[in-house]
Design a protein around this motif. Structure first.
Motif, mmCIF file in Angstrom:
data_model
loop_
_atom_site.group_PDB
_atom_site.id
_atom_site.type_symbol
_atom_site.label_atom_id
_atom_site.label_comp_id
_atom_site.label_asym_id
_atom_site.label_seq_id
_atom_site.Cartn_x
_atom_site.Cartn_y
_atom_site.Cartn_z
ATOM 1 N N GLN A 169 0.816 -1.223 0.000
ATOM 2 C CA GLN A 169 0.000 0.000 0.000
ATOM 3 C C GLN A 169 0.844 1.264 0.000
ATOM 4 O OE1 GLN A 169 -2.696 -0.608 3.331
ATOM 5 N NE2 GLN A 169 -4.138 -1.719 2.036
ATOM 6 N N LYS A 170 2.020 1.172 -0.610
ATOM 7 C CA LYS A 170 2.862 2.357 -0.786
ATOM 8 C C LYS A 170 2.660 2.987 -2.161
ATOM 9 C CE LYS A 170 6.499 1.032 2.466
ATOM 10 N NZ LYS A 170 7.968 0.825 2.662
ATOM 11 N N ILE A 171 2.042 2.228 -3.064
ATOM 12 C CA ILE A 171 1.649 2.722 -4.378
ATOM 13 C C ILE A 171 0.189 2.341 -4.573
ATOM 14 C CG2 ILE A 171 1.948 2.482 -6.871
ATOM 15 C CD1 ILE A 171 4.867 2.035 -6.487
ATOM 16 N N SER A 172 -0.615 3.280 -5.034
ATOM 17 C CA SER A 172 -2.044 3.016 -5.189
ATOM 18 C C SER A 172 -2.346 2.370 -6.534
ATOM 19 C CB SER A 172 -2.833 4.327 -5.079
ATOM 20 O OG SER A 172 -2.566 5.143 -6.221
ATOM 21 N N LEU A 173 -3.567 1.864 -6.647
ATOM 22 C CA LEU A 173 -4.019 1.273 -7.901
ATOM 23 C C LEU A 173 -4.048 2.326 -9.003
ATOM 24 C CD1 LEU A 173 -4.834 -1.646 -8.501
ATOM 25 C CD2 LEU A 173 -7.222 -0.962 -8.260
ATOM 26 N N ASP A 174 -4.476 3.538 -8.656
ATOM 27 C CA ASP A 174 -4.497 4.618 -9.648
ATOM 28 C C ASP A 174 -3.092 4.913 -10.168
ATOM 29 O OD1 ASP A 174 -7.200 5.036 -9.733
ATOM 30 O OD2 ASP A 174 -7.199 6.552 -8.148
ATOM 31 N N GLU A 175 -2.105 4.857 -9.286
ATOM 32 C CA GLU A 175 -0.725 5.106 -9.722
ATOM 33 C C GLU A 175 -0.233 4.011 -10.667
ATOM 34 O OE1 GLU A 175 1.784 7.358 -6.363
ATOM 35 O OE2 GLU A 175 0.640 5.654 -5.565
ATOM 36 N N LEU A 176 -0.626 2.768 -10.393
ATOM 37 C CA LEU A 176 -0.246 1.679 -11.300
ATOM 38 C C LEU A 176 -0.841 1.897 -12.681
ATOM 39 C CD1 LEU A 176 -0.476 -1.659 -9.255
ATOM 40 C CD2 LEU A 176 1.514 -0.208 -9.684
ATOM 41 N N VAL A 177 -2.109 2.303 -12.723
ATOM 42 C CA VAL A 177 -2.756 2.538 -14.010
ATOM 43 C C VAL A 177 -2.073 3.687 -14.745
ATOM 44 C CG1 VAL A 177 -4.912 3.201 -15.147
ATOM 45 C CG2 VAL A 177 -4.951 1.568 -13.256
ATOM 46 N N GLN A 178 -1.661 4.712 -14.021
ATOM 47 C CA GLN A 178 -0.940 5.825 -14.648
ATOM 48 C C GLN A 178 0.378 5.357 -15.259
ATOM 49 O OE1 GLN A 178 -0.538 8.968 -11.749
ATOM 50 N NE2 GLN A 178 -2.759 9.143 -11.482
ATOM 51 N N LEU A 179 1.041 4.412 -14.581
ATOM 52 C CA LEU A 179 2.279 3.863 -15.138
ATOM 53 C C LEU A 179 1.985 3.109 -16.439
ATOM 54 C CD1 LEU A 179 3.945 2.460 -11.893
ATOM 55 C CD2 LEU A 179 4.626 4.500 -13.164
ATOM 56 N N LEU A 180 0.882 2.380 -16.456
ATOM 57 C CA LEU A 180 0.497 1.645 -17.665
ATOM 58 C C LEU A 180 0.175 2.592 -18.814
ATOM 59 C CD1 LEU A 180 -1.848 -1.021 -16.031
ATOM 60 C CD2 LEU A 180 0.372 -1.479 -17.070
ATOM 61 N N GLU A 181 -0.316 3.775 -18.487
ATOM 62 C CA GLU A 181 -0.718 4.746 -19.509
ATOM 63 C C GLU A 181 0.456 5.493 -20.126
ATOM 64 O OE1 GLU A 181 -3.377 7.135 -17.235
ATOM 65 O OE2 GLU A 181 -5.144 5.886 -17.688
ATOM 66 N N GLN A 182 1.638 5.376 -19.540
ATOM 67 C CA GLN A 182 2.791 6.133 -20.016
ATOM 68 C C GLN A 182 3.027 5.907 -21.511
ATOM 69 O OE1 GLN A 182 4.715 8.436 -18.569
ATOM 70 N NE2 GLN A 182 5.876 8.638 -20.484
ATOM 71 N N ASP A 183 3.176 7.004 -22.238
ATOM 72 C CA ASP A 183 3.372 6.964 -23.691
ATOM 73 C C ASP A 183 4.772 6.441 -24.014
ATOM 74 O OD1 ASP A 183 3.441 7.322 -26.395
ATOM 75 O OD2 ASP A 183 3.348 9.521 -26.335
ATOM 76 N N LEU A 184 4.832 5.286 -24.640
ATOM 77 C CA LEU A 184 6.126 4.684 -24.983
ATOM 78 C C LEU A 184 6.849 5.444 -26.083
ATOM 79 C CD1 LEU A 184 4.866 1.005 -24.882
ATOM 80 C CD2 LEU A 184 6.676 1.901 -23.425
ATOM 81 N N ASP A 185 6.119 6.255 -26.857
ATOM 82 C CA ASP A 185 6.742 7.006 -27.954
ATOM 83 C C ASP A 185 7.236 8.381 -27.524
ATOM 84 O OD1 ASP A 185 6.501 5.126 -30.040
ATOM 85 O OD2 ASP A 185 4.358 5.584 -30.218
ATOM 86 N N HIS A 186 7.063 8.708 -26.253
ATOM 87 C CA HIS A 186 7.480 10.032 -25.792
ATOM 88 C C HIS A 186 8.985 10.202 -25.972
ATOM 89 C CE1 HIS A 186 8.039 13.565 -23.267
ATOM 90 N NE2 HIS A 186 6.715 13.705 -23.242
ATOM 91 N N LYS A 187 9.379 11.370 -26.453
ATOM 92 C CA LYS A 187 10.800 11.594 -26.764
ATOM 93 C C LYS A 187 11.688 11.540 -25.527
ATOM 94 C CE LYS A 187 10.423 16.660 -26.589
ATOM 95 N NZ LYS A 187 10.648 17.919 -27.336
ATOM 96 N N ASN A 188 11.126 11.790 -24.355
ATOM 97 C CA ASN A 188 11.901 11.757 -23.113
ATOM 98 C C ASN A 188 11.611 10.490 -22.298
ATOM 99 O OD1 ASN A 188 13.143 14.272 -23.567
ATOM 100 N ND2 ASN A 188 11.325 15.338 -22.788
ATOM 101 N N PHE A 189 11.301 9.395 -22.987
ATOM 102 C CA PHE A 189 10.926 8.183 -22.260
ATOM 103 C C PHE A 189 12.054 7.678 -21.374
ATOM 104 C CE2 PHE A 189 10.380 3.708 -21.467
ATOM 105 C CZ PHE A 189 9.044 3.649 -21.078
#
Length: 551
Positions: free
Chosen positions: A515-535
């Protein structure tokens, strides 16, 4: 072909523990229903035989630990270890105890998977007088036992390495019935009695099917022969009622062992649906299938296509299980999973991948590595195991949530992206099997030492270790440096990324569970744009963030 089906956050997320339990019990019920379709309903006498086991594991219990089990094993004459034959974690659980106890006292390993009539062949194999291939052929492993040899090989290898006798306990019967189950218990007990008289100082570690180790089955038969002075212990595995009782308290991932008394324990190495899914996948691969396909045969008759084994439903179920836990709705109607059993899998891959990447895909197929190609929507499942299928489901969910459309196999440019993709897949797979473990850095170093200095198998390990050192420097001292190891083979990047991604995925899941990372935070990690120039910068910032959260 598969088109992007999207993912959305459910508007009716059921966050209660009861809803979570209900979903998983329903998944377990569906899997068992599918197993019954293959095997048919149990006869009344087998149901009666099973009741003894159910009564044993329904008794009151308290939380325990591995140390208490190991202490018990120092004191008894015989230990009865439950086995779930299609589930490799069952065999590994007993290997763990053998590793600990064999250093302390002499052991005989007694196995159901070998038949007493083959004891002399087994002795020759243990003495390395005949090859493994010849041994398995002579004992008719596939027809006599049939469950994967790879599951039992680690136990046998351990016995060979430590000069441990293996006692064959099984006897052939024509039909499976309650009467024959009792007969097999009596036969195994007689085998054990004879060996105990020859080697009274040795711990006899028995690995036998779950139902047989009920107190009044095999253990009871042996005590009838040997007398009440015989000191025995029992190790049950992954009892469903105990798992769900712990889950009601939110403790299912924190408790590895419970005990009924000082001589009877239950080890919880996985959720119940994982072991039953392994059995269903085993049945689908082996039940009444008489065809063998050559994956290199490009001229295979198209008419045989209808007979290939379909793992689509397995992966789809796991996608639903994981996505529901995340509060996501992800469609599965377009999923199509291929395996090596599909005779034209390489042709299909070739049609859905750039010709420059085909060699790498071919390498993955030939080396038992699963993968997902987002552009063609192609799933390739290399092994019929729940962990492989769960990782594949994780790849798909991540691709849908991040809206991934490209294949990131341009190395070294895409190395960090590949690590992240493997991270998310492994993290999501742990929603299916929370007790799944990644390799550690110590494991990688040990593997590296096993290779010859000129062996190409060293490349992925060297690359992974070099990348890990780079990450440690960046996180702890803010120093940056160029990679010192540059592999010659492109495949080394994807294999190294798998090592590193699994380690990182386990860290994320453990923080979520703590419970140090929330479910919402996990979903945000999944949403990260893999094509972002600063990935790459995002990735290294995540490592720094994890270090702060973990400390």
């Amino acid at each position: 072909m598969m088109v992007f089906v999207g993912a959305r956050r459910s508007s009716t997320i059921l966050n209660s523990n009861q809803a979570w339990l209900h979903e998983r019990k329903e998944i377990l019920r569906k899997i068992k229903d599918q197993v019954r379709l293959y095997l048919g309903e149990e006869s009344e006498d087998i149901t009666l035989y099973a009741q003894s086991y159910k009564a044993d594991v329904s008794r009151p219990w308290i939380k325990s630990n591995f140390l208490e089990v190991e202490t018990c094993l120092q004191q008894v004459d015989v230990v009865f270890g439950g086995d779930f034959h299609s589930f490799s974690q069952a065999q590994r659980a007993h290997l763990r105890f053998l590793r600990r106890i064999a250093a302390e006292r002499p052991v005989t390993l007694a196995l159901e998977c070998f038949f007493a009539q083959d004891q002399s062949l087994l002795n020759d194999f243990l003495a390395q007088k005949i090859s493994e291939k010849s041994f398995l052929k002579k004992i008719k492993w596939e027809s006599q036992w049939g469950f994967p040899w790879a599951h039992y090989r680690p136990l046998v290898d351990f016995a060979i390495q430590h000069n441990i006798q293996i006692l064959a306990l099984n006897v052939g019967v024509e039909v499976r019935s309650g009467e024959n189950l009792h007969y097999r218990d009596q036969f195994a007990a007689d085998q054990l009695k004879r060996n105990l008289k020859l080697h009274p100082d040795q711990l006899h570690y028995v690995v036998y099917g779950d139902l047989h180790i009920a107190e009044n089955h095999l253990p009871g038969e042996l005590k009838n022969l040997m007398g009440s002075q015989l000191d025995t212990a029992s190790i049950y595995l992954n009892c469903e009622s105990i798992y769900f009782s712990l889950a009601e308290e939110g403790q299912e991932n924190n408790v590895d062992v419970v005990k009924f008394n000082d001589r009877q324990f239950c080890v919880l190495s996985s959720p119940p649906w994982v072991k039953w899914q392994s059995y269903l996948m085993y049945l689908e691969e082996n039940f009444d299938v008489g065809l063998e396909f050559d994956d290199e045969d490009d001229d295979f008759d198209e008419g045989f296509w209808d007979f290939h084994i379909d793992y689509t439903d397995h992966v789809s179920q796991l996608v639903i299980l994981i996505s529901s836990a995340l509060g996501l709705v992800i469609k599965t109607d377009a999923i199509q999973v291929y395996s090596l059993k599909d005779p034209q899998v390489l042709k299909i891959v070739r049609k859905n991948i750039h010709k420059l990447d085909y060699d790498l895909a071919h390498f993955l197929v030939k080396n038992d590595k699963s993968f997902y190609l987002p552009k063609g929507g192609l799933f390739y499942l290399s092994k019929a195991t729940v962990n492989h299928a769960a990782s594949l489901a994780g790849h798909y969910i991540h691709a849908q949530v991040s809206q991934q459309k490209n294949l990131y196999w341009s190395y070294p440019h895409d190395f960090i992206r590949t690590i992240w993709i493997e991270t998310m897949a492994f993290m999501l797979s742990k929603f299916v099997n929370p007790k799944r473990k990644s390799q550690s850095m110590a494991d990688l170093k040990k593997e590296l030492q096993a290779f010859d200095s000129k062996d190409k198998g060293r490349e992925p390990l060297l690359l992974a270790l070099d990348q890990k050192m780079l990450e440690i420097l960046l996180v702890f001292s803010q120093e940056t440096r160029q990679k010192r190891f540059i592999p010659q083979d492109r495949s080394s990047y994807i294999l190294a990324a798998k090592f590193l991604g699994e380690m990182l995925g386990e860290r994320y899941y453990n923080l979520y569970h703590a419970q140090k990372i929330s479910l919402d935070e996990l979903v945000q990690l999944l949403e990260q744009d893999l094509d972002h120039k600063n990935f790459d910068a995002f990735y290294y910032n995540q490592l720094k963030y994890l270090d702060r959260v973990e400390t």
